[in-house]
Design a protein around this motif. Structure first.
Motif: not given
Length: 234
Positions: A159-168, A181-194
């Motif tokens: 999930g975190g890698q997918k969000q990084r791709v979306a950010i790229a 829009d809620e960019p950390t909503g589907a991520l665990d806490t640690k990945t959301g912080i990253q």
């Protein structure tokens, strides 16, 4: 290359987003829903802010106004100095594609495409030569730490890698504004912080970051938090 935020601070600040007494009414059968009831605020170039509120507060409607995805019933929305209610659909699309990069909670990656193909998409729509698209996509993936995943497909990523791709994908065309829009909503806490740390790094280059969230923790972590409830700022 975009100027560093510290350089931008030395020049006069300029609002890239400005809402003035914005109201939005949706018709639901015989009823009317007032999603926004007179909202006014500005976002200066280079700010890192959040728009926070619970479900039904009007924050998503605010996001749609900023993203040129909807028009106000009344009031004025200015994006990069242009009044959106005076623009036709083609002009809105051009402004949106030129000025804003979008990041969504569910990533919106195309499963049949590789990572680098997903990242290149905005440049394909802008008719960049294919060779240039590859070069810029690789540079964007390097910025988000995924240069070694360019030939993977979304189902091979966390999930975190997918969000990084979306950010790229959002930053490849160097938009003035990243609207998330809620960019950390589907991520665990640690990945959301990253992911939030990555947004901060992007913000340091001078890009305006606007996070739409219901999470008070995210609201507290941004430089400024605009709170909205029942269609009004609070």
């Amino acid at each position: 290359m975009r100027k560093a935020k510290s350089d931008a601070a030395s020049t006069a600040s300029q609002a890239v987003v400005e809402l003035t007494d914005v109201k939005k009414i949706y018709s639901m059968g015989d009823a009317e829903v007032q999603a926004l009831r007179g909202v006014s605020f500005k976002v200066e170039q280079g700010e890192f802010i959040s728009i926070m509120g619970p479900s039904g507060s009007g924050k998503s409607t605010c996001m749609n106004m900023i993203g040129c995805l909807d028009r106000p019933t009344s009031g004025v929305v200015k994006i990069d100095g242009r009044e959106t209610h005076l623009m036709n659909e083609t002009e809105l699309a051009v402004l949106r594609n030129k000025t804003i990069g979008f990041v969504f909670q569910q990533y919106h990656l195309i499963p049949s495409m590789t990572v680098i193909e997903n990242v290149m998409l905005p440049l394909k729509y802008k008719r960049f030569p294919r060779e240039d698209r590859y070069e810029l996509a690789r540079a964007a993936l390097k910025k988000v730490g995924l240069e070694n995943r360019e030939n993977h497909r979304p189902n091979e990523l966390s999930g975190g890698q997918k969000q990084r791709v979306a950010i790229a994908r959002a930053i490849i065309a160097e938009p003035k504004i990243i609207l998330a829009d809620e960019p950390t909503g589907a991520l665990d806490t640690k990945t959301g912080i990253q992911v939030m740390d990555l947004f901060r790094e992007i913000n340091k280059t001078g890009t305006t970051i606007i996070i739409v969230t219901h999470d008070p923790g995210i609201g507290k972590s941004t430089e400024r938090c605009i709170k909205i409830l029942d269609g009004l700022l609070c």
